[in-house]
Design a protein around this motif. Structure first.
Motif, PDB file in Angstrom:
ATOM      1  N   PRO A 150      20.620 -39.924 -30.680  1.00 31.26           N
ATOM      2  CA  PRO A 150      21.611 -40.933 -31.064  1.00 31.26           C
ATOM      3  C   PRO A 150      20.970 -41.947 -32.030  1.00 31.26           C
ATOM      4  N   VAL A 151      21.799 -42.694 -32.745  1.00 33.61           N
ATOM      5  CA  VAL A 151      21.267 -43.488 -33.855  1.00 33.61           C
ATOM      6  C   VAL A 151      20.183 -44.482 -33.426  1.00 33.61           C
ATOM      7  N   GLY A 152      20.422 -45.176 -32.302  1.00 30.34           N
ATOM      8  CA  GLY A 152      19.439 -46.170 -31.859  1.00 30.34           C
ATOM      9  C   GLY A 152      18.076 -45.539 -31.638  1.00 30.34           C
ATOM     10  N   ASP A 153      18.066 -44.375 -30.993  1.00 31.24           N
ATOM     11  CA  ASP A 153      16.808 -43.674 -30.746  1.00 31.24           C
ATOM     12  C   ASP A 153      16.213 -43.132 -32.040  1.00 31.24           C
ATOM     13  N   ARG A 154      17.091 -42.807 -32.985  1.00 34.61           N
ATOM     14  CA  ARG A 154      16.609 -42.304 -34.275  1.00 34.61           C
ATOM     15  C   ARG A 154      15.806 -43.400 -34.984  1.00 34.61           C
ATOM     16  N   ILE A 155      16.308 -44.629 -34.914  1.00 37.66           N
ATOM     17  CA  ILE A 155      15.572 -45.742 -35.524  1.00 37.66           C
ATOM     18  C   ILE A 155      14.237 -45.920 -34.800  1.00 37.66           C
ATOM     19  N   PHE A 156      14.306 -45.829 -33.469  1.00 39.93           N
ATOM     20  CA  PHE A 156      13.061 -45.963 -32.710  1.00 39.93           C
ATOM     21  C   PHE A 156      12.079 -44.870 -33.115  1.00 39.93           C
ATOM     22  N   ALA A 170      10.712 -42.768 -24.451  1.00 39.73           N
ATOM     23  CA  ALA A 170      11.992 -42.557 -23.777  1.00 39.73           C
ATOM     24  C   ALA A 170      13.119 -42.512 -24.794  1.00 39.73           C
ATOM     25  N   VAL A 171      13.764 -41.365 -24.906  1.00 38.94           N
ATOM     26  CA  VAL A 171      14.919 -41.231 -25.801  1.00 38.94           C
ATOM     27  C   VAL A 171      15.979 -40.373 -25.104  1.00 38.94           C
ATOM     28  N   ARG A 188      20.981 -35.567 -27.747  1.00 35.34           N
ATOM     29  CA  ARG A 188      22.397 -35.198 -27.719  1.00 35.34           C
ATOM     30  C   ARG A 188      22.473 -33.725 -27.355  1.00 35.34           C
ATOM     31  N   ARG A 231      24.725 -36.823 -23.274  1.00 32.37           N
ATOM     32  CA  ARG A 231      23.326 -37.149 -23.547  1.00 32.37           C
ATOM     33  C   ARG A 231      22.413 -36.743 -22.400  1.00 32.37           C
TER      34      ARG A 231
END
Lengths: 263, 389
Positions: free
Chosen positions: B56-62, B81-82, B85, B91
């Motif tokens: 997901p996008v938030g984890d992608r940035i991380f 921790a991610v 999908r 998830r």
């Protein structure tokens, strides 16, 4: 507390060389430049530092008010320039630091000769007619992701990270430490980074600038790089073969060559 | 077991997901366990997707701002921790351990172990929420303590012609608990009353007693003729409250003398003696008396002190003399020395300097609350000047 200690400033290269300041982005610390900065030491006075709140900076100097906008981070850059009495500065900023560099150069245009913007984005969240690549919801998700990944941080970690730069026996303890800090500060920095809108500051910038744009960069997509290039009068745009958001780590040679060609 | 096929089987059916990717995250191989976990098909992943694309996008940035740099900097990353999908759209919370293989400059690949962490992550979420709630409550408690405390300390002392008055208060530690120190000054039938006191202990129960002490002391002068009788009525009020707390109070009835200066009629209920600063030096005034609210027998007395122009009386709580540095106390001698050095200053300078010394003695963090009230009779010259302006 001296600015040099506060920001864990490292100066190397030629003492009489022109100053070249490398600034890290959101997430990690000055180690982001480890594969790039040494290539400039034979010509330049190379300055590396950690923003307050990152890496081995003095976390106690973190003031939520000051760092509630990128101007506070730009003030870190200016403080360092003043402390080291740097003029004719070439500034290389990665990611959010690109815009920090623009703000610093706008504040003291006579001090800065060039800006190298690696993966810049003046606004991450989509806006009427502007595509930044993210929604406000995405940024909330990032904050959750940070929460999950900073679980292991405890106040005991801070002195370990701060006080023992290169002690290998702490290696286990220090796993992930380049990209680790107080979770509260990380959240705030994330918010400031991804909620900021500095499009108007690009128009005011008169400093010579290079935009380095990677392929497949999910943080700063190519359209955003082109936007920055178009908004900065007289800037150069280089589309790199490197992919991702961190060419300084994934393609140091290409990054070095592009910066050298520009400078 | 045949070694080659054994290892192949271990790779495919290991009790964790395996991903092999290019340095930029493009998936080269995914094991059967990973495919089962996520519901993806190998042909949709291999050569077509990057690890980041499954996040997901938030984890992608991380991933881009933390995971990828860590792998590049130290060739490994642990316990990231991610969520992945899944093919079905939902998830799967996972933990990733990863290593970067190969030398810088050469071809490199990333090996990633994927551990399903659904239960653990939901437990962590609960812990996180609990912590946030605890932090929130702590903040509320601190605010409440601050508000309550502020009600025990008047925002300013009244203006009384012919007197220079100042009070200061600083809570112990970080100020997150209500302390028992209080002071007050108010008009009575016979002039003015100046009180300073300290309720034993901290927190809500001490605050109740502090409140009781304040309104009892305000009401008592209407019925009781002397400071000692006023303190006795407070004593009985505290005893009736059936609390474990006790109170120390210095109560001074202040009458202005017609020719300048004032008379203090002073009664001490277990409270440290105030310091009388004169041209001749510093002396302790008032007769020590019993703690209030503790023992059945009371021993209280009234002593009258004349305070002449240029002189002051400094009232304080035990947080001043019992200020601790390791095993040493700030003490009476240090108190007198500081006061003698400042006796010619204004009331607020005397109070401020004493607080500053006590605070510096404890490196800025007080071990106990400190309250200081200074009553000064200005010099005639100053008084005349003041009256003329």
């Amino acid at each position: 507390m001296s600015v040099l200690v506060r920001n864990h400033v490292k100066v190397s290269g030629r003492p009489d060389g022109r100053p070249l300041v490398f600034a890290h982005g959101f997430g990690c610390d000055q180690n982001m430049w480890r594969l790039v900065a040494p290539a400039f030491e034979d010509t330049y006075k190379v300055v590396l530092f950690d923003y307050v709140g990152a890496g081995r900076s003095d976390l106690s100097a973190y003031d939520p008010q000051r760092y509630s906008s990128l101007h506070g981070y730009a003030q870190d850059v200016l403080d360092i320039c003043h402390e080291l009495d740097l003029t004719d500065v070439s500034f290389v900023g990665h990611s959010v630091s690109s815009l920090v560099g623009v703000l610093a150069a706008n504040a003291e245009p006579d001090r800065f000769a060039d800006l190298v913007l690696v993966g810049p984005s003046p606004r991450y969240i989509d806006d009427d007619g502007y595509v930044g690549g993210f929604s406000a919801q995405d940024i909330e998700e990032l904050l959750e992701s940070l929460d999950s990944n900073y679980l292991g941080w405890s106040s005991q970690m801070a002195p370990v990270i701060m006080g023992n730069p290169e002690r290998p026996e702490l290696g286990e303890e220090l796993a992930n430490s380049f990209c680790r800090t107080d979770p509260d500060i990380a959240r705030r920095f994330a918010r400031v980074t991804f909620m900021s809108d500095n499009r108007a500051d690009l128009d005011k910038c008169r400093t010579r600038a290079l935009v380095l744009q990677c392929a497949n960069d999910v943080i700063a997509p190519e359209a955003v790089g082109r936007y920055v290039h178009a908004a900065l009068p007289g800037s150069e745009l280089v589309l790199m073969r490197a992919t991702g958001h961190c060419p300084n780590l994934s393609a140091p040679e290409e990054t070095i060559a592009a910066i050298k060609a520009f400078l | 077991m045949d070694l080659t096929s054994g290892f192949e089987e271990l790779f495919e059916d290991a009790p964790c997901g395996f991903l092999v990717t290019d340095a930029d995250g493009a998936i080269r191989r995914a094991n059967r366990t990973f495919l089962t976990m996520t519901g993806h098909r190998a042909e949709d992943l291999v050569g077509r997707a990057r690890v980041q694309d499954l996040l997901p996008v938030g984890d992608r940035i991380f991933y881009e701002t933390h995971f990828a740099p860590l792998l590049a900097l130290q060739s490994s990353a642990r316990e990231i921790a991610v969520d992945f999908r899944r093919a079905a759209g939902d998830r799967l919370p996972v933990l990733l351990n990863a290593v970067m293989k190969g030398d810088p400059g050469g071809p490199r690949e990333i090996w990633i172990c994927v551990f399903a962490a659904t239960d653990r992550r939901s437990y962590e979420q609960e812990l996180l929420l609990a912590r946030q709630r605890a932090e929130h409550s702590e903040k509320e408690a601190r605010e409440l303590a601050g508000i309550l405390q502020a009600s025990f300390i008047p925002p300013g002392l009244p203006h009384v012609d012919g007197l220079d008055l100042a009070g200061v208060y600083r809570p112990a530690g970080l100020g997150d608990e209500v302390g028992g120190d209080f002071y007050d000054m108010y008009e009575t039938r016979d002039g003015w009353a100046l009180v300073i006191g300290d309720v034993s202990g901290k927190g809500a129960e001490a605050a109740v007693v502090t409140s009781l002490a304040r309104y009892t002391l305000r009401a008592a002068p209407a019925r009781e003729p002397t400071p000692s009788a006023i303190l006795a009525s407070l004593h009985h009020a505290v005893v009736r409250e059936r609390t474990d707390r006790f109170v120390t109070v210095a109560y001074a009835q202040v009458s202005l003398a017609p020719g300048g200066g004032c008379l203090l009629t002073l009664s001490l209920g277990g409270h440290p003696q105030p310091v009388h600063l004169t041209g001749g030096g510093a002396s302790r005034v008032g007769r020590p008396g019993s703690l209030l609210g503790m023992l059945r027998r009371l021993n209280l007395s009234d002593v009258t002190v004349e305070v002449r122009p240029g002189e002051s009386v400094v009232f304080f709580t035990d947080g001043v003399i019992e200020a601790r540095r390791d095993s040493d106390l700030f003490g009476e001698d240090r108190l007198e020395r500081v006061l003698l050095e400042t006796r010619d200053e204004s009331a607020s300078d005397i109070a401020g300097r004493l607080l500053q010394e006590v605070s510096a003695y404890q490196s800025g963090v007080l071990s106990d609350d400190v309250a200081i009230v200074v009553l000064k009779v200005p010099n005639e010259a100053t008084a005349v000047e003041g009256a003329g302006s």
